[in-house]
Design a protein around this motif. Sequence first.
Motif, mmCIF file in Angstrom:
data_model
loop_
_atom_site.group_PDB
_atom_site.id
_atom_site.type_symbol
_atom_site.label_atom_id
_atom_site.label_comp_id
_atom_site.label_asym_id
_atom_site.label_seq_id
_atom_site.Cartn_x
_atom_site.Cartn_y
_atom_site.Cartn_z
ATOM 1 N N ALA A 287 4.702 -11.270 -4.090
ATOM 2 C CA ALA A 287 4.557 -9.848 -4.400
ATOM 3 C C ALA A 287 5.357 -8.987 -3.424
ATOM 4 O O ALA A 287 6.102 -8.095 -3.833
ATOM 5 C CB ALA A 287 3.092 -9.447 -4.397
ATOM 6 N N VAL A 288 5.218 -9.241 -2.138
ATOM 7 C CA VAL A 288 5.926 -8.458 -1.124
ATOM 8 C C VAL A 288 7.437 -8.605 -1.291
ATOM 9 O O VAL A 288 8.175 -7.619 -1.266
ATOM 10 C CB VAL A 288 5.486 -8.881 0.293
ATOM 11 C CG1 VAL A 288 6.376 -8.262 1.351
ATOM 12 C CG2 VAL A 288 4.033 -8.501 0.531
ATOM 13 N N GLN B 132 1.396 3.727 -4.404
ATOM 14 C CA GLN B 132 1.759 2.298 -4.355
ATOM 15 C C GLN B 132 0.503 1.435 -4.307
ATOM 16 O O GLN B 132 0.438 0.387 -4.943
ATOM 17 C CB GLN B 132 2.649 2.010 -3.147
ATOM 18 C CG GLN B 132 3.132 0.585 -3.044
ATOM 19 C CD GLN B 132 4.201 0.257 -4.067
ATOM 20 O OE1 GLN B 132 4.882 1.129 -4.577
ATOM 21 N NE2 GLN B 132 4.346 -1.003 -4.378
ATOM 22 N N ASN B 133 -0.485 1.873 -3.560
ATOM 23 C CA ASN B 133 -1.736 1.125 -3.465
ATOM 24 C C ASN B 133 -2.424 1.046 -4.828
ATOM 25 O O ASN B 133 -2.963 0.006 -5.203
ATOM 26 C CB ASN B 133 -2.650 1.775 -2.428
ATOM 27 C CG ASN B 133 -3.768 0.863 -1.995
ATOM 28 O OD1 ASN B 133 -3.548 -0.300 -1.689
ATOM 29 N ND2 ASN B 133 -4.972 1.384 -1.975
ATOM 30 N N ALA C 169 13.077 -4.935 -5.108
ATOM 31 C CA ALA C 169 13.266 -3.867 -6.093
ATOM 32 C C ALA C 169 13.602 -2.538 -5.418
ATOM 33 O O ALA C 169 14.245 -1.677 -6.011
ATOM 34 C CB ALA C 169 12.012 -3.721 -6.952
ATOM 35 N N GLY C 170 13.162 -2.382 -4.163
ATOM 36 C CA GLY C 170 13.439 -1.156 -3.420
ATOM 37 C C GLY C 170 12.779 0.079 -4.013
ATOM 38 O O GLY C 170 13.218 1.192 -3.776
ATOM 39 N N ALA C 171 11.741 -0.117 -4.773
ATOM 40 C CA ALA C 171 11.057 0.994 -5.430
ATOM 41 C C ALA C 171 9.623 1.076 -4.939
ATOM 42 O O ALA C 171 8.689 0.749 -5.657
ATOM 43 C CB ALA C 171 11.092 0.804 -6.943
ATOM 44 N N ILE C 172 9.461 1.517 -3.714
ATOM 45 C CA ILE C 172 8.120 1.608 -3.128
ATOM 46 C C ILE C 172 7.651 3.049 -3.239
ATOM 47 O O ILE C 172 8.264 3.964 -2.697
ATOM 48 C CB ILE C 172 8.128 1.131 -1.662
ATOM 49 C CG1 ILE C 172 8.599 -0.317 -1.602
ATOM 50 C CG2 ILE C 172 6.756 1.311 -1.037
ATOM 51 C CD1 ILE C 172 8.822 -0.840 -0.213
ATOM 52 N N ALA C 173 6.566 3.227 -3.949
ATOM 53 C CA ALA C 173 5.993 4.562 -4.130
ATOM 54 C C ALA C 173 5.269 4.975 -2.850
ATOM 55 O O ALA C 173 4.822 4.127 -2.078
ATOM 56 C CB ALA C 173 5.023 4.545 -5.313
ATOM 57 N N SER D 168 0.804 -1.220 0.000
ATOM 58 C CA SER D 168 0.000 0.000 0.000
ATOM 59 C C SER D 168 0.841 1.277 0.000
ATOM 60 O O SER D 168 0.353 2.343 -0.316
ATOM 61 C CB SER D 168 -0.923 0.021 1.222
ATOM 62 O OG SER D 168 -0.158 0.225 2.397
ATOM 63 N N GLY D 169 2.104 1.160 0.381
ATOM 64 C CA GLY D 169 2.941 2.345 0.522
ATOM 65 C C GLY D 169 2.969 2.861 1.947
ATOM 66 O O GLY D 169 3.664 3.816 2.259
ATOM 67 N N ARG D 170 2.248 2.204 2.829
ATOM 68 C CA ARG D 170 2.263 2.544 4.259
ATOM 69 C C ARG D 170 2.886 1.387 5.027
ATOM 70 O O ARG D 170 2.914 0.258 4.566
ATOM 71 C CB ARG D 170 0.842 2.766 4.787
ATOM 72 C CG ARG D 170 0.234 4.037 4.303
ATOM 73 C CD ARG D 170 -1.055 4.308 5.034
ATOM 74 N NE ARG D 170 -1.579 5.596 4.620
ATOM 75 C CZ ARG D 170 -2.726 6.080 5.008
ATOM 76 N NH1 ARG D 170 -3.504 5.388 5.812
ATOM 77 N NH2 ARG D 170 -3.129 7.251 4.597
#
Length: 81
Positions: free
Chosen positions: A13-14, A29-30, A20-24, A2-4
């Motif tokens: 998925a997680v 992200q959600n 990737a270290g690319a969390i918006a 979710s980005g939180r």
Amino acid sequence: MSGRWARGIPNRAVREIEAAGAIAPFPAQNWLTGVFRSAAAAAGEGDLLSLWAGQAARLARLEDAADVLAELRAGLPVDRG
């Protein structure tokens, strides 16, 4: 997912998102993960869903399903002695 910050059960998925270290930031992200999460839910693909565990996840017990159902049926704790 979710980005939180949240407690979730690690799945494909997680692990791939974290690797990737690319969390918006939330809510982007959600929205991004929502595209494949919807399709995964329709296909019954748990490895691509948000599997939130909550604060008490570490209190979960590994038990035999028959014992759990017997306890629920009886309405009383099963003797684990």
